[in-house]
Design an enzyme around this catalytic site. Structure first.
Site, mmCIF file in Angstrom:
data_model
loop_
_atom_site.group_PDB
_atom_site.id
_atom_site.type_symbol
_atom_site.label_atom_id
_atom_site.label_comp_id
_atom_site.label_asym_id
_atom_site.label_seq_id
_atom_site.Cartn_x
_atom_site.Cartn_y
_atom_site.Cartn_z
ATOM 1 N N ASP A 188 0.806 -1.235 0.000
ATOM 2 C CA ASP A 188 0.000 0.000 0.000
ATOM 3 C C ASP A 188 0.836 1.280 0.000
ATOM 4 O OD1 ASP A 188 0.720 -0.894 2.637
ATOM 5 O OD2 ASP A 188 -0.721 0.495 3.510
ATOM 6 N N GLU A 208 -0.585 -1.851 5.282
ATOM 7 C CA GLU A 208 0.401 -1.739 6.367
ATOM 8 C C GLU A 208 0.259 -0.388 7.056
ATOM 9 O OE1 GLU A 208 3.332 -0.997 8.942
ATOM 10 O OE2 GLU A 208 3.313 0.206 7.133
HETATM 11 NI NI NI Z 1 6.513 1.546 5.364
#
Ligand code: NI
Length: 389
Positions: A83, A140
């Protein structure tokens, strides 16, 4: 042929994938294009099994070595995050983000491309005994995508014995690595406070409960937790970063809101800080007569490198970069959701030098393509060393 030489051959392809992903950033779980790109490449490489949609948009590829595993360790998991961030890119690069307000400002484009590179090499050579499982996770950056994949059965389904992850490190020279056993990155919890006082005329404070003053007291007293409750040899950060109250110079505001973050490096200190924050808020409400509503939310746990697997990581890093270029680093107060994987299985997280780039999450940040050979080779070495054929 030494790994680094073969990976150097693959470098132009890996770099092209990296730049393609960079041009098309996606946020959190909404990484459909990136996940599709990853799955397509894994198919091209001839992975033995490809699973999509794990943890909403995560992708997993299984590569079987030329021999079945003979030792206790049969399956190694390697993880990358996919991401991007809600940051407006300011690099001016020819392959800069095509989506306004989104960019790969944390180098997850590089992590994904390097793990794809490792997957290609491992599928081509299969010079190991057991399974290599490549894990591409969404979300994340605050969405706990690693936890979502674990909840979807990642570890059991693929029988993962150990798991390894990597992040690029701005300021760390290209061709070097940094790691430490034990706590590497912080647990991150969030504080949301709503203070309900009694608004009124600025000239009649005695008829009011000044929510702004209560907020100011809280900001100050919360710092005493770090200064006076936490052992000075331990680490903790409390940062109140938002304070909203009032909109006129002659009105005592009825409400005030505070928002902030707590960072700690051990479960014990994490417990202590949460307990004290709750006590300080309750005590301040009692002293001031304001009603104070606290929401204390636990986020990512401490990223805790396991001792034995840190040795495995050190060996792989030294094989790739040479002894002199692998450093022990102090812990950082940033957070990483790879921590969930390290709670589920033994493993280690390492930093790979990104050179003198802008910092992570900065609009001018860019992943350094010169680091590709090192990061990719590191992932490969972990598998070939641990699952020696
Ligand atoms: Ni990172």
């Amino acid at each position: 042929m030494p790994i680094v030489n073969r990976v150097a051959d693959l470098q132009p392809d890996i770099q092209a994938w990296r730049r393609d992903i960079h041009e098309h950033p996606e946020l959190l779980y909404d990484v459909h294009r990136t996940a599709g790109f990853v799955a397509d490449r894994l198919k091209e490489f001839g992975c033995d099994e490809i699973v999509t949609g794990l943890g909403k948009t995560g992708v997993v590829g299984v590569i079987k070595g030329k021999k079945p595993a003979s030792g206790d360790i049969k399956v190694i998991g390697l993880r990358a995050d996919m991401d991007a961030l809600p940051v407006q890119e300011a690099t001016g690069l020819p392959y800069a983000s095509k989506t306004p307000g989104m960019m790969h400002a944390c180098g997850h484009d590089g992590h994904t491309a390097m793990l794809l590179g490792a997957a290609r090499y491992l599928a081509e050579t299969r010079n190991f005994a057991g399974d290599a499982v490549v894990i591409f996770q969404p979300a994340e950056e605050g969405g706990a995508g690693a936890q979502a994949m674990i909840k979807d059965g990642l570890m059991e389904r693929f029988k993962i014995d150990q798991v390894y992850g990597m992040h690029n490190g701005p300021g760390l020279p290209v061709g070097s690595f940094a790691i430490r056993p034990g706590p590497l990155m912080a647990a991150t919890d969030s504080i949301d406070i709503i203070i309900e006082g009694r608004g009124g005329h600025a000239a009649q404070p005695h008829k009011c409960i000044d929510s702004l003053l209560v907020g100011a007291q809280l900001v100050t007293v919360l710092q005493q937790i770090v200064g006076r409750n936490v052992d000075p040899l331990e680490s903790a950060v409390i940062s109140i970063c938002e304070f909203h109250a009032g909109n006129a110079r002659n009105v005592i505001p009825q409400t005030a809101t505070l928002r902030g973050t707590v960072r700690t490096l051990t479960p014990k200190v994490r417990e202590l800080v949460e307990k004290r924050v709750r006590e300080v808020v309750a005590g301040t409400a009692q002293i001031t007569g304001a009603k104070i509503d606290l929401t204390y939310t636990r986020g990512y746990p401490v990223t805790l490198n396991h001792a034995e697997q840190t040795e495995v990581a050190l060996r792989a890093a030294r094989d790739v970069a040479g002894e002199a270029n692998v450093h022990e680093m102090p812990p950082m107060m940033g957070a990483e959701d790879f921590s969930y994987m390290l709670e589920a299985r033994p493993g280690a997280f390492i930093f790979c030098g990104n050179g003198d780039s802008a910092g992570l999450h900065h609009p001018a940040y860019n992943f350094n393509d010169e680091a590709i050979v090192y990061g990719t080779s590191y992932f490969i070495k972990i598998v070939e060393n641990t699952l020696a054929a």
